[in-house]
Design a protein around this motif. Structure first.
Motif, PDB file in Angstrom:
ATOM      1  N   SER A  26     -11.324  26.967   1.049  1.00  0.00           N
ATOM      2  CA  SER A  26     -10.404  26.208   0.214  1.00  0.00           C
ATOM      3  C   SER A  26      -9.392  27.163  -0.397  1.00  0.00           C
ATOM      4  O   SER A  26      -9.723  28.300  -0.763  1.00  0.00           O
ATOM      5  N   LYS A  28      -6.953  29.027  -2.871  1.00  0.00           N
ATOM      6  CA  LYS A  28      -6.982  29.420  -4.273  1.00  0.00           C
ATOM      7  C   LYS A  28      -5.590  29.903  -4.653  1.00  0.00           C
ATOM      8  O   LYS A  28      -4.844  30.387  -3.802  1.00  0.00           O
ATOM      9  N   SER A  29      -5.265  29.790  -5.926  1.00  0.00           N
ATOM     10  CA  SER A  29      -4.006  30.332  -6.418  1.00  0.00           C
ATOM     11  C   SER A  29      -3.950  31.818  -6.080  1.00  0.00           C
ATOM     12  O   SER A  29      -4.920  32.540  -6.286  1.00  0.00           O
ATOM     13  N   ASP A  31      -3.440  32.905  -2.947  1.00  0.00           N
ATOM     14  CA  ASP A  31      -3.599  33.058  -1.499  1.00  0.00           C
ATOM     15  C   ASP A  31      -2.216  33.050  -0.851  1.00  0.00           C
ATOM     16  O   ASP A  31      -1.226  32.645  -1.469  1.00  0.00           O
ATOM     17  N   SER A  59      -1.133  26.420  -6.296  1.00  0.00           N
ATOM     18  CA  SER A  59      -2.206  25.479  -6.604  1.00  0.00           C
ATOM     19  C   SER A  59      -2.623  24.841  -5.282  1.00  0.00           C
ATOM     20  O   SER A  59      -1.977  25.081  -4.259  1.00  0.00           O
ATOM     21  N   ARG A  90      -6.335  35.571   2.087  1.00  0.00           N
ATOM     22  CA  ARG A  90      -6.640  36.048   0.744  1.00  0.00           C
ATOM     23  C   ARG A  90      -6.192  37.495   0.648  1.00  0.00           C
ATOM     24  O   ARG A  90      -6.276  38.243   1.613  1.00  0.00           O
ATOM     25  N   SER A  96      -4.635  37.908  -9.088  1.00  0.00           N
ATOM     26  CA  SER A  96      -3.909  36.692  -8.699  1.00  0.00           C
ATOM     27  C   SER A  96      -3.074  36.118  -9.833  1.00  0.00           C
ATOM     28  O   SER A  96      -1.934  35.699  -9.612  1.00  0.00           O
TER      29      SER A  96
END
Length: 195
Positions: A26, A28-29, A31, A59, A90, A96
């Motif tokens: 999934s 993630k902020s 990425d 988001s 990632r 991040s």
């Protein structure tokens, strides 16, 4: 030219194997999403692989990217409508939150269609290079010499004509970045394919 074609095929196979070997992933902020085109273009003709764009995930439903008229936020759903596909990645060692804050500072900046260093405009991989830092605020991605040449070392006709039209020399070797090379950095972990 045959060698570049062979290298591009190998890179595409490796990226495909990595993407298909991933189970669930999934976003993630912080990425990255790398755009893989189905047909080559002026960018992929002079850079590694078939990647011509990169965007930063803000988001689960939006990215920040430098494209078109400038640095802006874009709904992820609109990316799914483009030709080709996106690889999800990632960034190892990145802070991040700080990296996203850095990227947000560039919202509204014009798009750098000339890919020149040290100007006010920004292109896609330059946004990533300028924004991503570790927890100490140190930049993760150093610039590399820009490439506008094919596998033979010859600057392509497209880029010669493009810069001649703007009355500029081709910035071959100037400090910069490109999304294909960026996708191969040791800090980048390809996690899957955006569906």
């Amino acid at each position: 030219m045959e060698r570049k074609w062979f290298i591009d095929i190998i890179i595409a196979i490796v990226i495909g194997l990595v993407a298909t070997s991933c189970q669930t992933y999934s976003l993630k902020s912080g990425d990255l999403l790398f755009h893989v085109v189905s047909q080559g273009n002026a960018i992929t003709d002079v850079t590694p692989g078939m990647i011509d764009h990169v965007a930063i995930v803000m988001s689960p439903d939006s990215v920040i990217e430098a494209i078109g008229k400038g640095v802006k936020t874009t709904p992820i759903d609109s990316l799914r409508q483009q030709d080709g596909y996106y690889l999800m990645a990632r960034v190892k060692g990145a802070d991040s939150k700080l990296s996203l804050r850095n990227a947000m500072q560039y919202l509204g900046r014009p798009y750098d269609r000339l890919y020149l260093p040290d100007n006010d405009a920004i292109y896609c991989s330059e946004l990533v290079q300028l924004s991503f830092v570790d927890k100490h605020g140190k930049h993760l991605f150093s610039p590399i010499p820009m490439s506008f040449h094919d596998a033979t070392g010859r600057i392509t006709d497209y880029w010669r004509q493009f810069y001649a039209k703007h009355q500029l020399e081709v910035p071959e070797g100037e400090p910069g970045t490109n999304p294909g090379e960026l996708s191969q950095r040791r800090e980048i972990r390809i996690k899957g394919r955006l569906r």
